[in-house]
Design a protein around this motif. Sequence first.
Motif, PDB file in Angstrom:
ATOM      1  N   ILE A 244      -1.789   6.425  -2.139  1.00  0.00           N
ATOM      2  CA  ILE A 244      -0.985   5.526  -1.328  1.00  0.00           C
ATOM      3  C   ILE A 244      -0.974   4.072  -2.187  1.00  0.00           C
ATOM      4  CG2 ILE A 244      -1.644   6.574   0.839  1.00  0.00           C
ATOM      5  CD1 ILE A 244      -3.469   4.083   1.271  1.00  0.00           C
ATOM      6  N   MET A 245      -1.599   4.035  -3.124  1.00  0.00           N
ATOM      7  CA  MET A 245      -1.618   2.844  -4.063  1.00  0.00           C
ATOM      8  C   MET A 245      -0.630   2.968  -5.288  1.00  0.00           C
ATOM      9  SD  MET A 245      -3.693   1.045  -2.085  1.00  0.00           S
ATOM     10  CE  MET A 245      -3.833  -0.611  -3.047  1.00  0.00           C
ATOM     11  N   ASN A 246      -0.262   1.705  -5.905  1.00  0.00           N
ATOM     12  CA  ASN A 246       0.521   1.983  -6.958  1.00  0.00           C
ATOM     13  C   ASN A 246       0.492   0.585  -7.684  1.00  0.00           C
ATOM     14  OD1 ASN A 246       2.622   0.312  -5.926  1.00  0.00           O
ATOM     15  ND2 ASN A 246       3.600   2.288  -4.851  1.00  0.00           N
ATOM     16  N   GLU A 247       1.161   0.385  -8.762  1.00  0.00           N
ATOM     17  CA  GLU A 247       0.958  -0.974  -9.508  1.00  0.00           C
ATOM     18  C   GLU A 247       1.386  -2.153  -8.728  1.00  0.00           C
ATOM     19  OE1 GLU A 247       3.070  -0.550 -13.080  1.00  0.00           O
ATOM     20  OE2 GLU A 247       1.534   0.703 -14.294  1.00  0.00           O
ATOM     21  N   SER A 248       2.562  -2.061  -7.625  1.00  0.00           N
ATOM     22  CA  SER A 248       3.081  -3.005  -6.866  1.00  0.00           C
ATOM     23  C   SER A 248       2.226  -3.588  -5.760  1.00  0.00           C
ATOM     24  CB  SER A 248       4.394  -2.677  -6.330  1.00  0.00           C
ATOM     25  OG  SER A 248       4.377  -1.338  -5.316  1.00  0.00           O
ATOM     26  N   ASN A 249       1.106  -2.611  -5.222  1.00  0.00           N
ATOM     27  CA  ASN A 249       0.629  -2.900  -4.057  1.00  0.00           C
ATOM     28  C   ASN A 249      -1.012  -2.983  -4.191  1.00  0.00           C
ATOM     29  OD1 ASN A 249      -0.265  -0.326  -4.151  1.00  0.00           O
ATOM     30  ND2 ASN A 249       0.535   0.375  -2.435  1.00  0.00           N
ATOM     31  N   GLY A 250      -1.377  -3.242  -5.716  1.00  0.00           N
ATOM     32  CA  GLY A 250      -2.656  -3.325  -5.891  1.00  0.00           C
ATOM     33  C   GLY A 250      -3.498  -2.154  -6.453  1.00  0.00           C
ATOM     34  N   GLY A 251      -2.697  -1.153  -6.746  1.00  0.00           N
ATOM     35  CA  GLY A 251      -3.599   0.064  -7.313  1.00  0.00           C
ATOM     36  C   GLY A 251      -4.015   0.038  -8.626  1.00  0.00           C
ATOM     37  N   TRP A 252      -4.941   0.608  -8.712  1.00  0.00           N
ATOM     38  CA  TRP A 252      -5.692   0.665 -10.422  1.00  0.00           C
ATOM     39  C   TRP A 252      -5.458   2.308 -10.801  1.00  0.00           C
ATOM     40  CZ3 TRP A 252      -8.529  -2.987 -13.326  1.00  0.00           C
ATOM     41  CH2 TRP A 252      -8.408  -4.345 -12.870  1.00  0.00           C
ATOM     42  N   ASN A 253      -4.521   2.824 -10.628  1.00  0.00           N
ATOM     43  CA  ASN A 253      -4.455   4.359 -10.567  1.00  0.00           C
ATOM     44  C   ASN A 253      -4.519   4.613 -12.021  1.00  0.00           C
ATOM     45  OD1 ASN A 253      -2.262   3.066  -8.547  1.00  0.00           O
ATOM     46  ND2 ASN A 253      -3.004   5.118  -7.490  1.00  0.00           N
ATOM     47  N   LYS A 254      -3.599   3.939 -12.876  1.00  0.00           N
ATOM     48  CA  LYS A 254      -3.665   4.341 -14.442  1.00  0.00           C
ATOM     49  C   LYS A 254      -5.301   4.201 -14.979  1.00  0.00           C
ATOM     50  CE  LYS A 254       0.802   3.151 -15.610  1.00  0.00           C
ATOM     51  NZ  LYS A 254       1.743   2.234 -16.262  1.00  0.00           N
ATOM     52  N   THR A 255      -6.153   3.234 -14.469  1.00  0.00           N
ATOM     53  CA  THR A 255      -7.265   2.811 -15.188  1.00  0.00           C
ATOM     54  C   THR A 255      -8.313   4.150 -14.439  1.00  0.00           C
ATOM     55  OG1 THR A 255      -7.054   0.483 -14.965  1.00  0.00           O
ATOM     56  CG2 THR A 255      -9.071   1.328 -15.103  1.00  0.00           C
ATOM     57  N   GLY A 256      -8.145   4.567 -13.269  1.00  0.00           N
ATOM     58  CA  GLY A 256      -8.985   5.666 -12.643  1.00  0.00           C
ATOM     59  C   GLY A 256      -8.565   7.021 -13.320  1.00  0.00           C
ATOM     60  N   LEU A 257      -7.255   6.833 -13.425  1.00  0.00           N
ATOM     61  CA  LEU A 257      -6.918   8.299 -14.294  1.00  0.00           C
ATOM     62  C   LEU A 257      -7.687   8.525 -15.708  1.00  0.00           C
ATOM     63  CD1 LEU A 257      -5.021  10.537 -13.616  1.00  0.00           C
ATOM     64  CD2 LEU A 257      -3.329   9.543 -14.686  1.00  0.00           C
ATOM     65  N   VAL A 258      -7.524   7.211 -16.447  1.00  0.00           N
ATOM     66  CA  VAL A 258      -8.009   7.345 -17.619  1.00  0.00           C
ATOM     67  C   VAL A 258      -9.653   7.771 -17.623  1.00  0.00           C
ATOM     68  CG1 VAL A 258      -8.651   6.198 -19.674  1.00  0.00           C
ATOM     69  CG2 VAL A 258      -6.516   6.117 -18.881  1.00  0.00           C
ATOM     70  N   ILE A 259     -10.232   7.044 -16.865  1.00  0.00           N
ATOM     71  CA  ILE A 259     -11.792   6.987 -16.693  1.00  0.00           C
ATOM     72  C   ILE A 259     -12.116   8.197 -16.064  1.00  0.00           C
ATOM     73  CG2 ILE A 259     -13.896   6.117 -15.456  1.00  0.00           C
ATOM     74  CD1 ILE A 259     -12.347   3.520 -15.517  1.00  0.00           C
ATOM     75  N   GLY A 260     -11.442   8.900 -15.042  1.00  0.00           N
ATOM     76  CA  GLY A 260     -11.541  10.033 -14.599  1.00  0.00           C
ATOM     77  C   GLY A 260     -11.458  11.425 -15.578  1.00  0.00           C
ATOM     78  N   ILE A 261     -10.492  11.172 -16.530  1.00  0.00           N
ATOM     79  CA  ILE A 261     -10.039  12.238 -17.303  1.00  0.00           C
ATOM     80  C   ILE A 261     -11.376  12.374 -18.323  1.00  0.00           C
ATOM     81  CG2 ILE A 261      -8.616  13.058 -19.269  1.00  0.00           C
ATOM     82  CD1 ILE A 261      -6.179  12.137 -17.440  1.00  0.00           C
ATOM     83  N   LEU A 262     -11.616  11.182 -18.866  1.00  0.00           N
ATOM     84  CA  LEU A 262     -12.677  11.103 -19.722  1.00  0.00           C
ATOM     85  C   LEU A 262     -13.985  11.832 -19.429  1.00  0.00           C
ATOM     86  CD1 LEU A 262     -12.263   7.601 -21.421  1.00  0.00           C
ATOM     87  CD2 LEU A 262     -11.803   9.855 -22.675  1.00  0.00           C
ATOM     88  N   ALA A 263     -14.385  11.320 -18.078  1.00  0.00           N
ATOM     89  CA  ALA A 263     -15.599  11.772 -17.238  1.00  0.00           C
ATOM     90  C   ALA A 263     -15.281  13.458 -17.120  1.00  0.00           C
ATOM     91  CB  ALA A 263     -15.709  11.282 -16.021  1.00  0.00           C
TER      92      ALA A 263
END
Length: 942
Positions: free
Chosen positions: A413-432
């Motif tokens: 429910i989050m994205n860049e316009s409402n305070g989301g850090w989705n890209k950061t979470g995606l990168v860290i999550g994929i690496l892990a």
Amino acid sequence: MSLQPNESNSSIIKINAKYISYAHTICASSAFLAALIVGVWLHYYKIVENGYYGYPDEWFPSVSATIGDRYPERSIFQILIALTSGPRFLLLLISYIRLYDSRRPNFGVFGVVCGIIRTVTCGGWVYITSTDDHDAHDVFMISYIVLTIPWEYYVISSTPSRTNLKKFRLYTSLTFFTTLIPLIYFFIQHKVHRVAGAYSIYAYFEWALIILDVLFDSWTALDFKDLTISLSSTKPLQFSIDQTEAPIISKEEINLKPKSKDDVPFLELLINSINSFIFWSVITSLLLTIWFFPLWNMGISGFELTILSFLLSFILIIPPIKQILNSFPQISRLITVILGVGAYKIEDPDSRLISVAIASSFASISLANEVYHYGQSNSNIRSKYYYTTFSIGLILSSLVKFANQTNNPIWPIMNESNGGWNKTGLVIGILAALLTPRVKPTSISINVEQKPAKTSLFFTGLGLGGLIFSLHAMLTDSSTIIIWNWEGYPIQGPIPVPHGAITLIFMIIGSYLGLSQSISTKLLSGLGIISSIILYLGTEWIGYIGGLGYILFLMISIPIILGNASKFQPGVIFTLGFLVHIILMLAHVWIVAYAFVPGGWILRERTDIILGSSTGLIVLGLLTTNISSFKKGINNALYKVKRILIILSILSVLIAYLRFPKQDPKPYHPNSKLITAGIWTIHFGLDNDMWASEGRMSSLIQDLELDVVGLLESDTQRIIMGNRDLTQKLGEDLNMYYDFGPGPNKHTWGCALLSKFPILNSTHHLLPSPVGELAPAIHATLDVYGEKVDVVVFHSGQEEDEEDRYLQSLGIRDIMGSSDRPLILLSYLVTTPKEGNYNLYVSKESGMYDIDSSDWDRWCEYILYKDLKRTGYARISRGTITDTELQVGKFQLLNKGDDVNYLNERINEVEVDEDLRFPNIFYGDGVRDHRFHVFDEPRYFQ
């Protein structure tokens, strides 16, 4: 470790190292003491005065006022504290040498670096006073306190065991951090509630911290008494430290066990913790995205079936699949991250939900697969590490929400316009996910299940389901248990900020205790039962204390329950566990949504059944387990976990400080003594396209310059709403006081109050609702420009239940009629103007008047008032935020002798003082789809 002198050279200077400690203690103590004496002597009345009170209401100066506000005490303090720097840096050096441990050389470097940075931050708040730069002073001060945690941990843990010195240091440190609790409490009493004398009591605890801080370092006098510092006449001069006496404890007394071959790399611990964080982020988002559909359909939508995605763990009953997922655990973890965290890229709500549902399926598969194979591995220690990372991931998810005002920034429910850090979470999550370790099976076939003694699959599955549900319902947000105990103003209990940090710290303590296994299952079960009863029956601090006990119960139970579940076929035990989880989640929804679901009356308002059932299932799982084998080798697993838990504790305190309000709210138009009040049904903070809408709500409220706003359908502290608290973000972004209203254990859809004016008192009401949904109300008294004004926020029941709405209108009528102060009703009435129950709200008994009785186009939202001068009324379109407009009224306090005009005598905008007008940005197309509508302009009254 010691530096030995060259005995062929004569010593110029030779001094016992304890005198370095003496010099440090004397300089530091005299700096504060001299400033206090001089300050009291020369400027007593000035330094005890604060922003609200002076002598005799306040009688003791704070540290900051003493050392930074006046000359000459400020200069005296700074000179003496400067003299402390020499002994201080020598103290750090000698402490490093004395406490050096060859088994942990990096730990020594870590400790002394923390000590050096801590010393530098001390210089920051000493030489940059709050008068010079308040923010910089506070940053250095909080950094100093935060760095005290690793510094004192390093010193205490490096001090040899079984010595009085270790006890002295430990007790001093514990007293220091315990003192922070009453210090914060009295600061809140002073800053938020403006209690006279609270700041002086706060000052006592502040000075106590100074004494304890100096005392902790003064114990070095005992530690250094056998060390001699020599300065020898070589070329160049040689500095050396000689240990002239026996050390406090001999090396033979220290346990020098070799590193276990089963010890787990720190990287693996970190990766599993991140994977667990992703797990909790994804499964909490599933219910939140499901909720969007029945919310807009006002009933069962069909999308609720996606909740069954948790049951896909049953595929692990197929041996080849279990074999493949154990050989390549990265597969299920990658799917979880890409489809769960990456779902934010999908615009269509239906497709986004399906993506999250698939991700949740693979999240459950990953957990089941890994718990089983870690439990079946030949490393007892490694399995204990893994169970603890499940706890750490939960703590991380709650900590991230604490930092982000209760929204998880990687939710779909989050994205860049409402305070989301989705890209950061995606990168860290994929690496892990890519680095997820494979667990090697034992020599026994992985298809052979080994059951622990005195345990059954059925009871273990019930306990597993009860545990996952309870963690999901109560601990995925740091403010949930706090809001359970919220009773309104004046504040008599915990509040989300800063006390959310206490919730997190108790989760951390519980995680550590769960790993150390220092409590029996019987005692743990007793703790769970008693604390859940206190949590349910208690309120404010009493209820919260019960909640803290319940936190410990849940967190300690995690490794026991997971360790037990690992002995069974994962496709069976976890499918059973997740089935119980689903049943309890549905019941958790039924207790409030009873009016919209089949058989809802069975669980109507029965939080006691849900809390009791989930707790009972966990206790059943605990009492039917055998944990003797689980305890073996546990001490080896503690050290690395401590580091992570300490860091999380520091972050919790730091976030609480950074989020704590630094300025008092102020109304927009104080010169005109204007009150701009609004009412808005916000649909739980999800907009028409399933995005979190708090940011846009905040912008509209600010653009309209609302001093007071009532929010309806605002209780989001439930599993289906993501365990969020909209009022925290709105209150902090807008710098407003906020009242959450009746808590989630009161079974309403919620009403909340935000105010630029101090809330002197607020009472929460549940209006009569014999058949339909409960109707919540807040009756608050505000300090409006020095006068008391009442505000009532109210949400009536649904249209179908006429008796409910009639009884509720009588109840609100009596509440309004009982007040002899000016009053504003911000409400959702479900009635036609001038018909039916409208004539109970607007009546002689209530004393209330409609803000604009000629506005015929209303059904739900109404603004009523009495004993105020009405100056304006407007209706603002919602844009895509919700399905209901925002209605706004403008009022002024009456001057003595003024007549109140309750007639609809409208005047032209040009006749209205500019300070009393609505912002003109809402004319025409407006801003961000918000504009004047229905009238296409605001209405002004004489």
